[in-house]
Structure formats: structure tokens, C-alpha cells
Scaffold this motif. Structure first.
Motif, PDB file in Angstrom:
ATOM      1  N   THR A 338      62.101 177.527  -1.484  1.00 34.79           N
ATOM      2  CA  THR A 338      62.925 177.155  -0.338  1.00 34.79           C
ATOM      3  C   THR A 338      64.071 176.239  -0.751  1.00 34.79           C
ATOM      4  N   LEU A 339      63.791 175.283  -1.629  1.00 34.74           N
ATOM      5  CA  LEU A 339      64.799 174.281  -1.989  1.00 34.74           C
ATOM      6  C   LEU A 339      65.767 174.781  -3.052  1.00 34.74           C
ATOM      7  N   TYR A 340      65.296 175.614  -3.995  1.00 36.81           N
ATOM      8  CA  TYR A 340      66.130 176.023  -5.115  1.00 36.81           C
ATOM      9  C   TYR A 340      66.516 177.500  -5.076  1.00 36.81           C
ATOM     10  N   LEU A 366      58.021 175.179   4.072  1.00 32.06           N
ATOM     11  CA  LEU A 366      58.390 173.776   3.884  1.00 32.06           C
ATOM     12  C   LEU A 366      57.337 173.006   3.115  1.00 32.06           C
ATOM     13  N   ASP A 367      56.084 173.416   3.193  1.00 27.94           N
ATOM     14  CA  ASP A 367      55.029 172.757   2.431  1.00 27.94           C
ATOM     15  C   ASP A 367      53.766 173.576   2.568  1.00 27.94           C
ATOM     16  N   ASN A 368      53.004 173.660   1.470  1.00 32.56           N
ATOM     17  CA  ASN A 368      51.721 174.361   1.522  1.00 32.56           C
ATOM     18  C   ASN A 368      50.625 173.513   2.141  1.00 32.56           C
ATOM     19  N   GLN A 369      50.828 172.220   2.202  1.00 29.40           N
ATOM     20  CA  GLN A 369      49.865 171.318   2.809  1.00 29.40           C
ATOM     21  C   GLN A 369      50.442 170.765   4.101  1.00 29.40           C
ATOM     22  N   TYR A 370      49.547 170.287   4.965  1.00 31.38           N
ATOM     23  CA  TYR A 370      50.021 169.745   6.232  1.00 31.38           C
ATOM     24  C   TYR A 370      50.799 168.464   5.981  1.00 31.38           C
ATOM     25  N   ALA A 371      51.962 168.353   6.620  1.00 29.05           N
ATOM     26  CA  ALA A 371      52.814 167.179   6.490  1.00 29.05           C
ATOM     27  C   ALA A 371      53.377 166.864   7.866  1.00 29.05           C
ATOM     28  N   PRO A 372      53.760 165.602   8.125  1.00 29.71           N
ATOM     29  CA  PRO A 372      54.374 165.261   9.413  1.00 29.71           C
ATOM     30  C   PRO A 372      55.598 166.130   9.680  1.00 29.71           C
ATOM     31  N   LEU A 373      55.802 166.477  10.931  1.00 30.93           N
ATOM     32  CA  LEU A 373      56.905 167.367  11.273  1.00 30.93           C
ATOM     33  C   LEU A 373      58.256 166.740  10.981  1.00 30.93           C
ATOM     34  N   GLU A 374      58.346 165.424  11.022  1.00 29.40           N
ATOM     35  CA  GLU A 374      59.615 164.768  10.697  1.00 29.40           C
ATOM     36  C   GLU A 374      60.009 165.053   9.248  1.00 29.40           C
ATOM     37  N   VAL A 377      61.566 168.517   8.964  1.00 31.64           N
ATOM     38  CA  VAL A 377      62.973 168.541   9.356  1.00 31.64           C
ATOM     39  C   VAL A 377      63.852 168.038   8.210  1.00 31.64           C
ATOM     40  N   GLU A 378      63.402 167.002   7.526  1.00 28.46           N
ATOM     41  CA  GLU A 378      64.173 166.470   6.400  1.00 28.46           C
ATOM     42  C   GLU A 378      64.303 167.505   5.278  1.00 28.46           C
ATOM     43  N   LYS A 379      63.261 168.273   5.025  1.00 25.92           N
ATOM     44  CA  LYS A 379      63.344 169.312   3.994  1.00 25.92           C
ATOM     45  C   LYS A 379      64.297 170.421   4.408  1.00 25.92           C
ATOM     46  N   LEU A 380      64.322 170.752   5.677  1.00 28.34           N
ATOM     47  CA  LEU A 380      65.264 171.761   6.151  1.00 28.34           C
ATOM     48  C   LEU A 380      66.705 171.330   5.913  1.00 28.34           C
ATOM     49  N   TRP A 496      61.051 170.468  16.783  1.00 26.18           N
ATOM     50  CA  TRP A 496      61.505 171.854  16.728  1.00 26.18           C
ATOM     51  C   TRP A 496      62.966 171.974  17.157  1.00 26.18           C
ATOM     52  N   HIS A 497      63.361 171.238  18.162  1.00 21.71           N
ATOM     53  CA  HIS A 497      64.770 171.240  18.574  1.00 21.71           C
ATOM     54  C   HIS A 497      65.652 170.701  17.450  1.00 21.71           C
ATOM     55  N   LYS A 498      65.187 169.697  16.738  1.00 27.44           N
ATOM     56  CA  LYS A 498      65.944 169.174  15.593  1.00 27.44           C
ATOM     57  C   LYS A 498      66.059 170.234  14.497  1.00 27.44           C
ATOM     58  N   ALA A 499      64.964 170.948  14.240  1.00 29.90           N
ATOM     59  CA  ALA A 499      64.981 171.985  13.211  1.00 29.90           C
ATOM     60  C   ALA A 499      65.967 173.092  13.575  1.00 29.90           C
ATOM     61  N   MET A 500      65.991 173.509  14.819  1.00 32.20           N
ATOM     62  CA  MET A 500      66.936 174.541  15.257  1.00 32.20           C
ATOM     63  C   MET A 500      68.372 174.059  15.088  1.00 32.20           C
ATOM     64  N   SER A 501      68.624 172.801  15.388  1.00 34.98           N
ATOM     65  CA  SER A 501      69.973 172.248  15.237  1.00 34.98           C
ATOM     66  C   SER A 501      70.401 172.234  13.777  1.00 34.98           C
ATOM     67  N   VAL A 502      69.469 171.912  12.862  1.00 37.87           N
ATOM     68  CA  VAL A 502      69.779 171.897  11.437  1.00 37.87           C
ATOM     69  C   VAL A 502      70.171 173.291  10.961  1.00 37.87           C
ATOM     70  N   VAL A 503      69.435 174.316  11.373  1.00 34.87           N
ATOM     71  CA  VAL A 503      69.730 175.685  10.947  1.00 34.87           C
ATOM     72  C   VAL A 503      71.063 176.153  11.519  1.00 34.87           C
ATOM     73  N   GLU A 504      71.345 175.827  12.767  1.00 37.15           N
ATOM     74  CA  GLU A 504      72.617 176.232  13.373  1.00 37.15           C
ATOM     75  C   GLU A 504      73.802 175.598  12.655  1.00 37.15           C
ATOM     76  N   LYS A 505      73.652 174.358  12.188  1.00 33.20           N
ATOM     77  CA  LYS A 505      74.724 173.716  11.434  1.00 33.20           C
ATOM     78  C   LYS A 505      74.883 174.339  10.045  1.00 33.20           C
ATOM     79  N   ALA A 506      73.768 174.857   9.469  1.00 31.80           N
ATOM     80  CA  ALA A 506      73.841 175.488   8.150  1.00 31.80           C
ATOM     81  C   ALA A 506      74.494 176.862   8.221  1.00 31.80           C
ATOM     82  N   LEU A 507      74.394 177.552   9.347  1.00 31.37           N
ATOM     83  CA  LEU A 507      74.983 178.879   9.540  1.00 31.37           C
ATOM     84  C   LEU A 507      75.878 178.852  10.780  1.00 31.37           C
ATOM     85  N   PRO A 508      76.973 178.103  10.757  1.00 28.93           N
ATOM     86  CA  PRO A 508      77.777 177.920  11.985  1.00 28.93           C
ATOM     87  C   PRO A 508      78.434 179.201  12.469  1.00 28.93           C
TER      88      PRO A 508
END
Length: 553
Positions: A338-340, A366-374, A377-380, A496-508
Motif C-alpha cells: 500500500t505504501l510503496y 492498511l494493517d494486518n493487525q487491528y489498529a486504532p482507526l485514527e 487515516v494517517e496511513k491513507l 470513515w468520513h476522514k478517510a473518504m476526504s483523504v482519498v478524494e483529495k488524492a484523486l481530485p
């Protein structure tokens, strides 16, 4: 002797007698054929249950058999309920058995011998649709008594004598240099789907002999497939399977298999759906076969399965030949992918020779293990798709683009999609806890021994005090659970709303064109359901008679 009258239901057969395990597999002779029936049980000897079944009642209304079959079909993934249905009545048994015995799994020579005995009944043999072959040991070099080489063919030959097998799917796990070349006839003449998980061959020619046993194969999945071969092995003569779907999740065996598959007449190549892992590899195949492959493949998925930070790709040897692509997917199956992986996407897009791509899809882990949703969003926010957005807007293959789909694997966000409102989220949480509480309260309580009246009165008073304390504590606990469920819902919705906003900014550009869709996917580890949770953590809830009647060790 005191007698207790109990009533059974069609969904759980908790009163099945242990003595029924002496009957043949899944064919008890004296099952009741009516609707729920009253049984009398000797309460003084519950360790040796004996049912006294009355005569069937007359004029009892019956469901049409097609309705019964449809209901049983809905339980195909619930083995415990299927076992109960099979013991409910003779008319319920055949349909239940078709699901109970659908998959046969063998892991040793002993399992093969056991299957030969248990499936001597032609009807039970006809129920088998999937065969799982899993080797729990490691084949030693020079081992001529390897059970997969000899016992599996012997088992199939014997079962075919009882009834012509209708197996259409095979899963092979942990295979090592499987040698079936000495058997002239195909072992799996009707199999259309083969899944291989961890299979290695040290001789390339043996793999060709192995594939000869799947002449009608149309769907093949290779996961962790390794092979030692010479370049000439890929061009060895012999039949190739008529594949329509091919998924390769193994870079080490990918180059050999694809070159081997393409060494066949071009008119025989009909592949439509193709999945392969991105890697530096070479395609050594006849040009007519490459052109035929390019004309047939419509759906392509490129997998970024990086286990560590990866280099930037300089190109791909296959993409320029795929001239008929319609749907293109970039599947980043690991966090490193995902990152590289996204910086390599523009390089691949420039290699595309197809003229009309209809849909482009991105999948991110975003991660194979459970991680906080915040943190998710940072990884996205670290995913770079700006150059990709420009190519999708300006490149010729994407001028007729109808949709761009971004899928993010997340268990919590996927649950939000299923339960979009707070009321639905909280209700599902309450129901899951209620089922769990009912499961615990449904555990066997044992036999209460006789005691003097005075002792029983004292015990009742103590029980009332304890019950009062539990009720008060339970109300507070229930309120806290409601607050926690509400907070979880609000946090999941907000992130989830934050994640959608991040993707929309990446593909404007795609967002402005209104062809961008963003949706969550179930995580690699699916959410635990209440029914599977209780069966997994309470194996003693399985009835012993069910286990003896149906379960193959």
C-alpha cells in the motif's frame, strides 16, 4: 422410577442418544419421521439415555419437501444445525447429508483408508463435491511410500467403484513433488477448479505430469507455488488446461507457469480473468500465444504483495500485449504494498496498450493487525496518487473511463457499511452480547443431588441475594455497554468520513468527474459471528452422537 418429558426442536438435537453411534455413518434406521415429538427419559440414569418413541401421529400437516430443502440449503455453512436436521426425520436426512458431506478432507494415509470405509454408501459418495488434500508431514527425498502419491489415487479408484464421483473442486495444501505420472487415466476428470497452497516441485517435468490429471480445469489459483526448472521445461509438449480464470499469488513460480501455459496453440488460449503478482520477470512465449492472450483477457488484477519496502518498477513484460482489457485492478495486499506500490502505478499505466478501459479499481490494506482507526487515516494520507490521477485524466486508454473504485480493507468500516445507523449498530451489539449470554446459560448444569429441606431453603435465600446483586450490577453494565457501543459507532463514522476526504483529495479529477467511489472491504480476518464464536470456544456443545455419526476424523 421418575420420568421427565422433554420436547426436541428441529434446530438443535440435544437429546440424541450416544448409543446411536453404533449405527452406520449417517444412516440411523429408526429416526422419527414426524414433526417435534415427545420423548420420555429416565431421569435416574441420564448417562445412558434411552428414548421411547411413540407411534407417529396421524393427519399432521407437513411442509412441501421443496420448502424443507430450501430451508436446509440456507444452513449449508452451519454444520451443527445440519447435523441436527439430519437426525430430525428421514425426509430431512438426504438434503442435510448433501451439505454435511460436500467436502472431504484427507491429511494422511489413515484418513484415506477411513474415507474408503465411510463412503462405501453410493449416496454419500455422490455428495462429495470438494476434496481437500493437506500434507501435515514433509516428504523426504527418495520417499517411495509418500501417501499423497499412492493413497490418494487408491482412495479415488475405490470410491469410483461404488459411485462415479462428481468432485468439481480440489484444494492441495503443503504438497511436495507429487508424482502421479504412473497413472495413465486422469484422477480428476471432472474437476473445474483447483486451488494450490504451498506446493513445490524440484523437477519441472513432474509438474506437467501432475497437471495432466485435470483435463477440464477452467479455474486455477496458485498461492506460494515454487518450482525448480530448466528453461526448456516450459516448452515441454503436453496438454494444457483450458483455463478461463487464472490467479497467481507467487512470484517464484509465476514465470515458469505462465511460460508453460503459453506454449500451446494460440486458438486454445481462452483466458478471461487474470491475476498475477507484480515482479521483475521475463515472458518467453511464442508471439502468436501472446497475441491470443492479449485478445482474450478482459479483467486483469495486478497484485502488490511486497513484504518489505520495494524498488520502483521500470515496466512490465505482459501489459503491452493485453490489448483487450476492460477492467483493471491494482490490489495492494500488504501494508508495504500500500505504501510503496502506488509510485509504480503510473509506470504500469503507461505500458497499457488497450484502447478502452472501463473501470479502474484500487484496493488497499492498511494493517494486518487491528489498529486504532485514527492510525488508519494517517496511513491513507501517506498514499501518493497525484500522478495517477493525471494519467487517468489524460491518457488515451482511459478516455472512456466509467468508474474509479477505491476499496479499503477494514473490519470496522465494513461493519459501518452494513449497519449505517446508530440504532442498527447498537442493536447488533446488544444482540451479539445476548447470544453470548444465552450460550453460557445454556451450558449443562449437572444433576442436583437430593438434600434436606432446611438446606434447600437456605440455598434458595442465598441464591436470591446473589441474584439481586447480579441484577443491580447487570443494569449498570448494560448501560456502560450502550455508551461504549454508541462511542464506537461515532468514532467509526467520523474516521470513515476522514478517510473518504483523504482519498478524494488524492484523486481530485476523478472526484470532480463524479466517477469516484470509495467503499470499505471486509478485512482478511472476517468479523467473528456469534454462532461461529460459540462453536469454536465451546466444542463440548457438539453432541457426541452427531460427532460419531457424521464426523470424519
Amino acid at each position: 422410577m421418575s420420568l421427565t418429558t422433554l420436547r426436541t426442536t428441529s434446530t438443535r438435537s440435544r437429546l440424541t442418544p450416544v448409543r446411536m453411534s453404533d449405527h452406520p455413518l449417517a444412516t440411523p434406521l429408526d429416526l422419527a419421521t414426524s414433526t417435534p415429538t415427545e420423548f420420555t427419559i429416565d431421569a435416574d440414569d441420564q448417562n445412558d439415555l434411552v428414548f421411547h418413541v411413540p407411534k407417529a401421529r396421524k393427519n399432521i400437516p407437513r411442509f412441501p419437501q421443496e420448502l424443507v430443502d430450501a430451508i436446509i440449503d440456507c444452513l449449508q455453512d452451519d454444520r451443527e444445525s445440519l447435523l441436527a436436521c439430519a437426525l430430525t426425520s428421514q425426509s430431512w436426512r438426504p438434503r442435510s447429508q448433501t451439505h454435511i458431506h460436500r467436502a472431504l478432507k484427507v491429511t494422511s494415509k489413515w484418513h484415506c483408508s477411513k474415507a474408503e470405509m465411510n463412503y462405501g454408501d453410493p449416496f454419500l459418495a455422490s455428495c462429495i463435491r470438494e476434496l481437500h488434500i493437506q500434507d501435515l508431514s514433509l516428504k523426504q527425498p527418495g520417499d517411495r511410500a509418500y501417501w499423497v502419491d499412492h493413497c490418494v489415487p487408491a482412495m479415488l479408484s475405490k470410491l469410483n467403484r461404488f459411485h462415479s464421483l462428481a468432485i468439481d473442486s480440489v484444494i492441495i495444501q503443503n504438497g511436495h513433488d507429487i508424482q502421479w505420472g504412473s497413472y495413465p487415466d486422469p484422477l480428476f476428470p471432472n474437476v473445474t477448479k483447483l486451488t494450490i497452497r504451498r506446493l513445490c516441485f524440484h523437477v519441472g517435468a513432474e509438474f506437467a505430469l501432475f497437471m495432466r490429471h485435470f483435463p477440464r480445469l477452467t479455474s486455477l489459483t496458485l498461492k506460494d507455488f515454487t518450482i525448480t526448472y530448466r528453461i526448456s521445461d516450459a516448452a515441454a509438449p503436453g496438454p494444457r488446461p483450458p483455463l478461463r480464470n487464472l490467479e497467481i499469488y507467487s512470484s517464484s513460480g509465476q514465470e515458469f507457469f505462465l511460460n508453460w501455459f503459453l506454449h500451446q496453440p494460440s486458438e486454445a488460449i481462452l483466458l478471461e480473468m487474470f491475476v498475477y503478482s507484480i515482479e521483475r520477470w521475463q515472458v518467453r512465449a511464442p508471439k502468436p500465444s501472446l497475441m491470443a492472450l492479449g485478445a482474450s483477457v478482459k479483467d486483469l488484477t495486478i497484485v502488490f504483495a511486497f513484504s518489505s519496502p520495494h524498488y520502483l518498477l521500470t515496466g512490465d513484460p505482459l501489459l503491452p500485449h493485453l490489448s483487450s482489457l476492460r477492467n483493471l485492478t491494482f490490489d495492494h495486499t500488504t501494508l508495504f504494498g500500500t505504501l510503496y506500490g502506488p509510485p509504480s502505478v503510473p509506470v504500469l499505466l503507461k505500458e497499457i496498450s488497450a484502447t478502452q478501459i472501463s473501470t479502474v479499481r484500487f484496493r488497499f490494506v492498511l494493517d494486518n493487525q487491528y489498529a486504532p482507526l485514527e492510525q488508519s487515516v494517517e496511513k491513507l494520507e501517506r498514499i501518493k496518487l497525484g500522478h495517477t490521477d493525471g494519467l487517468l485524466r489524460d491518457s488515451q486508454p482511459f478516455q472512456s473511463l466509467q468508474g474509479v473504485l477505491v476499496q479499503i480493507r477494514s473490519r470496522d468500516w465494513a461493519r459501518l457499511r452494513r449497519l449505517p445507523s446508530a440504532d442498527q449498530w447498537i442493536a447488533a451489539d446488544i444482540e451479539q452480547r445476548r447470544v453470548f449470554s444465552d450460550t453460557l446459560s445454556d451450558l449443562p448444569q449437572g444433576i442436583i443431588e437430593d438434600s434436606p429441606p432446611s438446606a434447600r431453603d437456605a440455598e434458595r435465600e442465598e441464591d436470591k441475594d446473589v441474584e439481586r446483586e447480579i441484577r443491580e450490577h447487570g443494569s449498570n453494565l448494560e448501560w456502560n455497554n450502550l455508551k461504549r457501543a454508541r462511542a464506537d459507532y461515532e468514532n467509526t463514522r467520523e474516521t470513515w468520513h476522514k478517510a473518504m476526504s483523504v482519498v478524494e483529495k488524492a484523486l481530485p479529477t476523478m472526484a470532480a468527474s463524479r466517477i469516484l467511489r470509495i467503499e470499505p472491504l471486509e478485512d482478511a480476518l472476517p468479523e467473528r459471528t456469534s454462532s461461529s464464536w460459540s462453536r469454536h470456544h465451546h466444542p463440548h456443545l457438539y453432541e457426541h452422537s452427531h460427532y460419531a455419526l457424521y464426523h470424519l476424523p
